[in-house]
Design a protein around this motif. Structure first.
Motif, PDB file in Angstrom:
ATOM      1  N   THR A 286      26.722 -12.179 -49.782  1.00  0.00           N
ATOM      2  CA  THR A 286      26.848 -12.741 -48.441  1.00  0.00           C
ATOM      3  C   THR A 286      26.811 -11.567 -47.460  1.00  0.00           C
ATOM      4  O   THR A 286      26.723 -10.410 -47.870  1.00  0.00           O
ATOM      5  N   SER A 287      26.909 -11.848 -46.181  1.00  0.00           N
ATOM      6  CA  SER A 287      26.893 -10.754 -45.208  1.00  0.00           C
ATOM      7  C   SER A 287      28.154  -9.899 -45.293  1.00  0.00           C
ATOM      8  O   SER A 287      28.187  -8.776 -44.788  1.00  0.00           O
ATOM      9  N   LYS A 288      29.206 -10.437 -45.953  1.00  0.00           N
ATOM     10  CA  LYS A 288      30.469  -9.701 -46.049  1.00  0.00           C
ATOM     11  C   LYS A 288      30.741  -9.137 -47.439  1.00  0.00           C
ATOM     12  O   LYS A 288      31.563  -8.231 -47.594  1.00  0.00           O
TER      13      LYS A 288
ATOM     14  N   ASN B 160      32.725 -18.748 -48.148  1.00  0.00           N
ATOM     15  CA  ASN B 160      31.797 -17.723 -47.673  1.00  0.00           C
ATOM     16  C   ASN B 160      30.422 -17.885 -48.316  1.00  0.00           C
ATOM     17  O   ASN B 160      29.380 -17.762 -47.657  1.00  0.00           O
TER      18      ASN B 160
ATOM     19  N   SER C 298      28.649 -20.946 -46.774  1.00  0.00           N
ATOM     20  CA  SER C 298      28.240 -20.827 -45.379  1.00  0.00           C
ATOM     21  C   SER C 298      27.340 -19.640 -45.088  1.00  0.00           C
ATOM     22  O   SER C 298      26.615 -19.637 -44.091  1.00  0.00           O
ATOM     23  N   ASP C 299      27.361 -18.619 -45.974  1.00  0.00           N
ATOM     24  CA  ASP C 299      26.764 -17.352 -45.570  1.00  0.00           C
ATOM     25  C   ASP C 299      26.063 -16.603 -46.700  1.00  0.00           C
ATOM     26  O   ASP C 299      26.046 -15.373 -46.710  1.00  0.00           O
ATOM     27  N   SER C 300      25.495 -17.302 -47.673  1.00  0.00           N
ATOM     28  CA  SER C 300      24.706 -16.598 -48.690  1.00  0.00           C
ATOM     29  C   SER C 300      23.464 -16.009 -48.031  1.00  0.00           C
ATOM     30  O   SER C 300      22.798 -16.680 -47.233  1.00  0.00           O
ATOM     31  N   ILE C 301      23.155 -14.748 -48.370  1.00  0.00           N
ATOM     32  CA  ILE C 301      22.035 -14.074 -47.685  1.00  0.00           C
ATOM     33  C   ILE C 301      20.863 -13.775 -48.612  1.00  0.00           C
ATOM     34  O   ILE C 301      19.803 -13.370 -48.160  1.00  0.00           O
TER      35      ILE C 301
ATOM     36  N   ARG D 275      19.163 -23.688 -46.400  1.00  0.00           N
ATOM     37  CA  ARG D 275      19.508 -24.267 -45.107  1.00  0.00           C
ATOM     38  C   ARG D 275      19.205 -25.771 -45.056  1.00  0.00           C
ATOM     39  O   ARG D 275      19.995 -26.566 -44.569  1.00  0.00           O
TER      40      ARG D 275
ATOM     41  N   SER E 237      31.971 -25.489 -43.619  1.00  0.00           N
ATOM     42  CA  SER E 237      31.179 -24.379 -44.173  1.00  0.00           C
ATOM     43  C   SER E 237      29.740 -24.784 -44.470  1.00  0.00           C
ATOM     44  O   SER E 237      28.873 -23.925 -44.646  1.00  0.00           O
TER      45      SER E 237
ATOM     46  N   ARG F 236      24.859 -26.384 -40.704  1.00  0.00           N
ATOM     47  CA  ARG F 236      23.726 -25.473 -40.536  1.00  0.00           C
ATOM     48  C   ARG F 236      23.060 -25.724 -39.181  1.00  0.00           C
ATOM     49  O   ARG F 236      23.102 -26.840 -38.648  1.00  0.00           O
TER      50      ARG F 236
END
Length: 440
Positions: free
Chosen positions: A79-81, A129, A132-135, A201, A232, A235
């Motif tokens: 993720t982004s984190k 996370n 909601s935020d897999s990159i 998405r 979460s 989109r």
């Protein structure tokens, strides 16, 4: 002493009817952004099991065969984190288990964790996370594509995989169920990170999700948790998905032979049968239990293994899906026994469809199914899977409570009617994979 034995016997008789009932309270909730949640409180184990189901299996791959599988396999790779190592470490440190699953009909993302806040909060934070935020880092996409292609190449040398994949292709042709869930090599090679992000998405979002939860947590905590999960999955810029054209049952008599260098012939006989939720499902289930779904007591096993020694194993099953799922008979046998086995199976199926099972077979099958039912809902994961199924396929909330009662009511006429309406034994696909001796 006799009085004591009689008392114990009476207690057992009183308890048995309750043992065969699910006795699982299913509660329903809808999140603020419209996700339907089914949950059940389990006080015995201080755990929480969460399963989010999406209409995002390989049925949604479109022209990019294998895209759903690739996307789900990459969800926890960054993720982004957090990077993949940090995600894995986060779950391991709390004893939580994260899983994804994809089949022809749907996909799911799940979490199992201890319910104690000390363990749940960090594992849930990582889980949300991911949702909601897999990159999908480019290097992970490339690695996953390589692994998937290697798996496909391996499957291409396995007679069992060759047979099953070819069977579905012959039965479903160009419909979405006709392609292996893992995908196709040429399509996998062309998948880009952008394809994966778009699939994530447009398919793994609040508009396309159902949530199932089994936990010892109180209702207010379950609701709060459901809202967090639901949030979460929101989109931006979700692209409207194309509707999948409904399948029309159109079985045709078809014989397919594929030559491979194997002493064993792999045989599948079957065709399209029913959707999940069909009124014929339970009569077919009981009938199939008798015909080929109950191991050694099944007719197929008795005739082909016990009496004739043609095989170590032969079986049949009904696989209802969101659209029309298949009825399948499978057997492995010596190549020189392939055709005689096929003829016997076809004869047995014709006789079963026309005349049905005996009263004794029905009695035995119903008792076995009813008495075995409690073992199918004796763990949180079992209950979770049933809740997920009920939720995804929009089945009645009392499905589990009425299951044994509905089974007990099934008659011989019900079974014959269901088989004659749904199993067109004159127009099935017969697939043989084996050496020249297995050929017709």
């Amino acid at each position: 002493m006799i009085k004591k034995i009689q008392t114990i016997y009476l207690l057992i008789i009183m308890i048995i009817p309750n043992i065969t009932q699910a006795n699982i309270e299913i509660l329903e909730y809808e999140t603020k952004n419209g996700i339907k949640v089914l949950y059940s409180q389990s006080e015995n184990i201080p755990m929480i099991d969460i399963k989010i189901t999406f209409d995002a299996g390989s049925n949604r791959d479109a022209t990019v065969k294998g895209l759903s599988m690739i996307t789900h396999n990459l969800l926890d790779e960054g993720t982004s984190k957090m990077n993949s190592e940090e995600i894995a470490s986060s779950f391991e440190s709390t004893g939580a288990v994260f899983n994804t699953s994809v089949n022809k009909d749907k996909s799911s993302v799940s979490l199992r964790s201890l319910a104690d806040k000390k363990y749940l909060e960090p594992s849930l934070k990582t889980f949300l996370n991911i949702l909601s935020d897999s990159i999908f880092p480019q290097h992970e996409v490339s690695l996953q594509k390589e692994r998937t292609i290697s798996s496909i190449i391996e499957d291409e040398s396995d007679p069992s995989d060759i047979s099953m994949n070819l069977f579905f292709k012959e039965v479903y042709k160009n419909y979405v169920y006709g392609t292996p869930t893992i995908g196709e090599k040429n399509a996998i090679k062309k998948i880009s990170r952008k394809d994966v992000l778009n699939f994530y998405r447009n398919n793994l979002n609040h508009m396309n999700a159902k949530i199932a939860i089994v936990s010892s947590l109180p209702k207010k905590d379950i609701i709060l948790l459901s809202e967090k999960i639901s949030k979460s999955l929101e989109r931006e810029n979700i692209k409207k998905r194309e509707n999948i054209v409904p399948l029309k049952k159109n079985n045709k008599k078809n014989y397919v032979y594929k030559k491979i260098n194997s002493e064993q012939a792999h045989i599948y006989i079957g065709g399209m049968s029913i959707k999940r939720g069909s009124e014929n499902h339970l009569p077919l289930y009981v009938g199939n239990y008798i015909f080929g779904g109950s191991g050694f007591s099944a007719r197929l096993m008795q005739e082909l293994r016990v009496k004739r020694g043609y095989t170590y194993g032969v079986y049949s099953y009904i696989y209802p899906m969101k659209d029309i799922g298949p009825f399948v008979i499978g057997i492995e046998t010596k190549s020189e026994q392939a055709q005689v086995s096929i003829q016997l199976i076809q004869k047995m199926l014709k006789e079963f469809c026309e005349n049905g099972p005996s009263s004794e077979e029905i009695k035995h099958a119903k008792e076995a199914i009813i008495n075995g039912f409690p073992l199918r809902v004796d763990s949180n994961s079992d209950i979770l899977n049933y809740l997920s199924m009920i939720n995804y396929y929009d089945l009645p909330l009392d499905y589990l409570d009425k299951f044994t009662e509905n089974i007990s009511r099934i008659t011989k006429k019900d079974i014959i009617t269901a088989f004659q309406e749904e199993i067109d034994y004159k127009n099935l696909t017969t697939l043989v994979v084996g050496n020249e001796k297995a050929k017709k």
